[in-house]
Design an enzyme around this catalytic site. Structure first.
Site, PDB file in Angstrom:
ATOM      1  N   SER A  51       0.835  -1.207   0.000  1.00  0.00           N
ATOM      2  CA  SER A  51       0.000   0.000   0.000  1.00  0.00           C
ATOM      3  C   SER A  51       0.868   1.256   0.000  1.00  0.00           C
ATOM      4  O   SER A  51       2.033   1.211   0.413  1.00  0.00           O
ATOM      5  CB  SER A  51      -0.854  -0.059   1.281  1.00  0.00           C
ATOM      6  OG  SER A  51      -1.598   1.118   1.446  1.00  0.00           O
ATOM      7  N   ILE A  53       3.085   4.414   0.225  1.00  0.00           N
ATOM      8  CA  ILE A  53       4.496   4.728  -0.040  1.00  0.00           C
ATOM      9  C   ILE A  53       5.314   3.451  -0.236  1.00  0.00           C
ATOM     10  O   ILE A  53       6.217   3.391  -1.080  1.00  0.00           O
ATOM     11  CB  ILE A  53       5.040   5.587   1.126  1.00  0.00           C
ATOM     12  CG1 ILE A  53       4.392   6.983   1.060  1.00  0.00           C
ATOM     13  CG2 ILE A  53       6.557   5.686   1.102  1.00  0.00           C
ATOM     14  CD1 ILE A  53       4.626   7.853   2.281  1.00  0.00           C
ATOM     15  N   SER A 173       8.299  10.499  10.206  1.00  0.00           N
ATOM     16  CA  SER A 173       7.256  11.482   9.894  1.00  0.00           C
ATOM     17  C   SER A 173       7.642  12.844  10.458  1.00  0.00           C
ATOM     18  O   SER A 173       8.209  12.928  11.554  1.00  0.00           O
ATOM     19  CB  SER A 173       5.945  11.023  10.538  1.00  0.00           C
ATOM     20  OG  SER A 173       5.025  12.081  10.556  1.00  0.00           O
ATOM     21  N   TYR A 199       2.009   7.945  18.065  1.00  0.00           N
ATOM     22  CA  TYR A 199       2.645   7.854  16.741  1.00  0.00           C
ATOM     23  C   TYR A 199       3.862   8.785  16.679  1.00  0.00           C
ATOM     24  O   TYR A 199       4.944   8.398  16.231  1.00  0.00           O
ATOM     25  CB  TYR A 199       1.614   8.246  15.692  1.00  0.00           C
ATOM     26  CG  TYR A 199       2.109   8.344  14.273  1.00  0.00           C
ATOM     27  CD1 TYR A 199       2.251   7.202  13.484  1.00  0.00           C
ATOM     28  CD2 TYR A 199       2.403   9.578  13.693  1.00  0.00           C
ATOM     29  CE1 TYR A 199       2.680   7.296  12.164  1.00  0.00           C
ATOM     30  CE2 TYR A 199       2.832   9.680  12.384  1.00  0.00           C
ATOM     31  CZ  TYR A 199       2.969   8.541  11.618  1.00  0.00           C
ATOM     32  OH  TYR A 199       3.396   8.635  10.307  1.00  0.00           O
TER      33      TYR A 199
HETATM   34  N1  LIG Z   1       1.373   9.314   3.899  1.00  0.00           N
HETATM   35  C1  LIG Z   1       1.936  10.272   4.605  1.00  0.00           C
HETATM   36  O1  LIG Z   1       1.656  11.456   4.442  1.00  0.00           O
HETATM   37  C2  LIG Z   1       2.955   9.944   5.647  1.00  0.00           C
HETATM   38  C3  LIG Z   1       3.499  10.996   6.391  1.00  0.00           C
HETATM   39  C4  LIG Z   1       4.465  10.702   7.326  1.00  0.00           C
HETATM   40  C5  LIG Z   1       4.912   9.405   7.490  1.00  0.00           C
HETATM   41  N2  LIG Z   1       4.346   8.408   6.768  1.00  0.00           N
HETATM   42  C6  LIG Z   1       4.847   7.042   6.996  1.00  0.00           C
HETATM   43  O2  LIG Z   1       4.946   6.373   5.758  1.00  0.00           O
HETATM   44  C7  LIG Z   1       4.876   4.970   5.967  1.00  0.00           C
HETATM   45  C8  LIG Z   1       3.905   4.372   4.981  1.00  0.00           C
HETATM   46  O3  LIG Z   1       2.612   4.893   5.239  1.00  0.00           O
HETATM   47  P1  LIG Z   1       1.533   5.170   4.117  1.00  0.00           P
HETATM   48  O4  LIG Z   1       1.127   6.583   4.254  1.00  0.00           O
HETATM   49  O5  LIG Z   1       1.996   4.656   2.829  1.00  0.00           O
HETATM   50  O6  LIG Z   1       0.305   4.304   4.697  1.00  0.00           O
HETATM   51  P2  LIG Z   1      -0.421   2.979   4.203  1.00  0.00           P
HETATM   52  O7  LIG Z   1      -0.927   3.166   2.843  1.00  0.00           O
HETATM   53  O8  LIG Z   1      -1.387   2.646   5.291  1.00  0.00           O
HETATM   54  O9  LIG Z   1       0.718   1.905   4.198  1.00  0.00           O
HETATM   55  C9  LIG Z   1       1.185   1.339   5.385  1.00  0.00           C
HETATM   56  C10 LIG Z   1       1.651  -0.049   5.092  1.00  0.00           C
HETATM   57  O10 LIG Z   1       2.154  -0.617   6.317  1.00  0.00           O
HETATM   58  C11 LIG Z   1       1.583  -1.892   6.447  1.00  0.00           C
HETATM   59  N3  LIG Z   1       1.552  -2.353   7.826  1.00  0.00           N
HETATM   60  C12 LIG Z   1       0.905  -1.828   8.881  1.00  0.00           C
HETATM   61  N4  LIG Z   1       1.104  -2.574   9.967  1.00  0.00           N
HETATM   62  C13 LIG Z   1       1.905  -3.600   9.581  1.00  0.00           C
HETATM   63  C14 LIG Z   1       2.448  -4.696  10.240  1.00  0.00           C
HETATM   64  N5  LIG Z   1       2.232  -4.936  11.540  1.00  0.00           N
HETATM   65  N6  LIG Z   1       3.240  -5.549   9.547  1.00  0.00           N
HETATM   66  C15 LIG Z   1       3.474  -5.352   8.236  1.00  0.00           C
HETATM   67  N7  LIG Z   1       2.974  -4.323   7.546  1.00  0.00           N
HETATM   68  C16 LIG Z   1       2.191  -3.464   8.215  1.00  0.00           C
HETATM   69  C17 LIG Z   1       0.191  -1.760   5.881  1.00  0.00           C
HETATM   70  O11 LIG Z   1      -0.358  -3.032   5.621  1.00  0.00           O
HETATM   71  P3  LIG Z   1      -1.957  -3.250   5.556  1.00  0.00           P
HETATM   72  O12 LIG Z   1      -2.380  -2.818   4.190  1.00  0.00           O
HETATM   73  O13 LIG Z   1      -2.069  -4.726   5.783  1.00  0.00           O
HETATM   74  O14 LIG Z   1      -2.564  -2.426   6.642  1.00  0.00           O
HETATM   75  C18 LIG Z   1       0.514  -0.969   4.623  1.00  0.00           C
HETATM   76  O15 LIG Z   1       1.019  -1.828   3.629  1.00  0.00           O
HETATM   77  C19 LIG Z   1       4.470   4.789   7.433  1.00  0.00           C
HETATM   78  O16 LIG Z   1       5.603   4.474   8.194  1.00  0.00           O
HETATM   79  C20 LIG Z   1       3.946   6.163   7.827  1.00  0.00           C
HETATM   80  O17 LIG Z   1       4.085   6.404   9.195  1.00  0.00           O
HETATM   81  C21 LIG Z   1       3.373   8.639   5.842  1.00  0.00           C
END
Ligand SMILES: NC(=O)c1ccc[n+]([C@@H]2O[C@H](COP(=O)([O-])OP(=O)(O)OC[C@H]3O[C@@H](n4cnc5c(N)ncnc54)[C@H](OP(=O)(O)O)[C@@H]3O)[C@@H](O)[C@H]2O)c1
Length: 318
Positions: A51, A53, A173, A199
Site C-alpha cells: 500500500s 508509499i 514522519s 505515533y
Molecule cells: N502518507 C503520509 O503522508 C505519511 C506521512 C508521514 C509518514 N508516513 C509514513 O509512511 C509509511 C507508509 O505509510 P503510508 O502513508 O503509505 O500508509 P499505508 O498506505 O497505510 O501503508 C502502510 C503499510 O504498512 C503496512 N503495515 C501496517 N502494519 C503492519 C504490520 N504490523 N506488519 C506489516 N505491515 C504493516 C500496511 O499493511 P496493511 O495494508 O495490511 O494495513 C501498509 O502496507 C508509514 O511508516 C507512515 O508512518 C506517511
C-alpha cells in the site's frame, strides 16, 4: 544541498513544504540523472509494500532492476499487490513474503527462513491506531509496529547487512518535530491513550535509533526520511479529517516516496549515514530546542529496544 533563504521561509510554513507545492519547489533543485542507475544484482526488502508509499517504493526499486521482496502482513492484500506490481513492471523481479512487523516472533521467522543477501532494507510499514491495542506479545501496537519490530529486524539481519554493505532506510514522519522522547509515552504507558501522540513518539524514536545505528555500524548506511504529506490509504483511514481538509494539496504517493527511492538508489547517500532527509536534502532532526533528548535518554531508548527484542546485536561497541 542547502536551501536558500526564500526556501527556508516557505518551508517554515510547513503547509507549503510538506504538501505538493513543497515537493514541486524542492524538486527544482534535484540533480538530474541521479536516479539513472541500475540496481541489478541487489535485493531489497520493503515492509508494508502492499500500500501507499511502500508499494510505489517497491515498484520503483523493481523498475531500477532490484529484486524486491514485498513483506506484507496480510496474505490476500500482499497477493493482490504482487499481481498489480508485476502487471505494472513486467520486467521486474518481485516476490511476496508474509511479515507482521509488530510480531517479534514473525520477525525471527522471516529472518530464519530467508538466507539471501539484503542490500536494501526499507522500514516503511507504519500504523497510527487511534485506540490503544496491545499485541499478543504484550506491546502497544504503534510502538511494536513502528519501532520494536524494525529494531529486531535490523538486529537479526546485521551479519547479512554488514556483508552486503547494505542501506537501511526508515520512513519517519514530520509529525515527530513537536515531540520530545518520553519512554513511558512511547510504550503507551499513559493514563489516556492519544494515538497521534503515540505515533509521534515512535517517529521521534525512529530518528534517534537511525543515528544510533549509524554510529554503531560504520559498514552499513542508515538513513531516515520523512515523506511530507502524501495521499495514501494510511492517511485516509487514520486521519480522515486531516485528509478531508488537505486532500487538494497532498503529495502523490510517488512524490512522498521520491526521497526513499533516492536514498536507496542514488550514489550520494552512499557517502554518509545517520541523517534525516526530506526531498533529497538533509533535514534537521529538531525544530525546537526543547525537544532535544539527552545522551542518557538515547542510551535508555537503545537499551529498552535491546531488552524487549532480546536481540543484543553481536559485536556492538558498548
Ligand atoms: N502518507 C503520509 O503522508 C505519511 C506521512 C508521514 C509518514 N508516513 C509514513 O509512511 C509509511 C507508509 O505509510 P503510508 O502513508 O503509505 O500508509 P499505508 O498506505 O497505510 O501503508 C502502510 C503499510 O504498512 C503496512 N503495515 C501496517 N502494519 C503492519 C504490520 N504490523 N506488519 C506489516 N505491515 C504493516 C500496511 O499493511 P496493511 O495494508 O495490511 O494495513 C501498509 O502496507 C508509514 O511508516 C507512515 O508512518 C506517511
Amino acid at each position: 544541498m542547502k536551501r536558500g533563504a526564500w526556501d527556508r521561509l516557505l518551508d517554515a510554513t510547513v503547509v507549503l513544504s510538506f504538501g505538493r507545492a513543497g515537493y514541486e519547489r524542492h524538486a527544482r533543485a534535484f540533480h538530474p540523472g541521479e536516479l539513472e542507475v541500475s540496481l541489478a544484482g541487489k535485493t531489497a526488502w520493503v515492509t508494508g509494500a502492499n500500500s501507499g508509499i511502500g508499494y510505489v517504493t517497491a515498484r520503483a526499486l523493481g523498475a531500477l532492476g532490484a529484486r524486491v521482496v514485498l513483506l506484507c502482513r496480510d496474505e490476500a492484500r500482499g497477493a493482490s499487490a504482487l499481481a498489480r506490481i508485476r502487471g505494472e513492471v513486467p520486467a521486474g523481479a518481485f516476490e511476496l513474503d508474509r511479515l507482521d512487523i509488530s510480531s517479534l516472533a514473525d520477525v525471527r521467522a522471516v529472518v530464519a527462513r530467508r538466507s539471501e543477501a539484503v542490500h536494501l532494507l526499507v522500514h516503511n510499514a507504519g500504523v497510527l491506531p487511534l485506540q490503544r491495542t496491545t499485541t499478543s506479545e504484550g506491546h502497544e501496537l504503534t510502538w511494536a509496529t513502528n519501532v520494536l519490530g524494525p529494531f529486531a529486524l535490523t538486529s537479526l539481519l546485521l551479519p547479512n547487512l554488514r556483508q552486503a554493505k547494505a542501506r537501511v532506510l526508515t520512513v519517519t514522519s514530520g509529525g515527530m518535530y513537536p515531540v520530545r522522547l518520553g519512554l513511558p509515552a512511547l510504550q503507551g504507558q499513559v493514563e489516556r491513550f492519544d494515538g497521534v501522540a503515540a505515533y509521534a513518539q515512535t517517529k521521534r524514536s525512529e530518528v534517534i535509533l537511525n543515528a544510533l545505528w549509524a554510529a554503531r555500524e560504520p559498514g552499513i548506511r542508515f538513513h531516515a526520511m520523512h515523506p511530507g504529506w502524501a495521499d495514501t490509504p494510511g492517511v485516509q483511514h487514520s486521519l480522515p479529517r486531516f485528509h478531508g481538509l488537505t486532500r487538494q494539496i497532498l503529495r502523490t504517493p510517488e512524490q512522498g516516496a521520491d526521497t526513499l527511492v533516492w536514498l536507496a538508489a542514488a550514489e550520494r547517500p552512499g557517502h554518509s549515514s545517520g541523517q534525516l532527509w526530506f526531498d533529497r536534502a538533509e533535514a534537521p532532526t529538531h525544530a525546537f530546542p526543547w525537544t532535544r533528548e539527552s545522551e542518557r535518554e538515547r542510551a535508555a531508548l537503545w537499551g529498552l529496544c535491546e531488552r524487549l527484542t532480546q536481540t543484543a546485536p553481536a559485536g556492538l561497541p558498548a
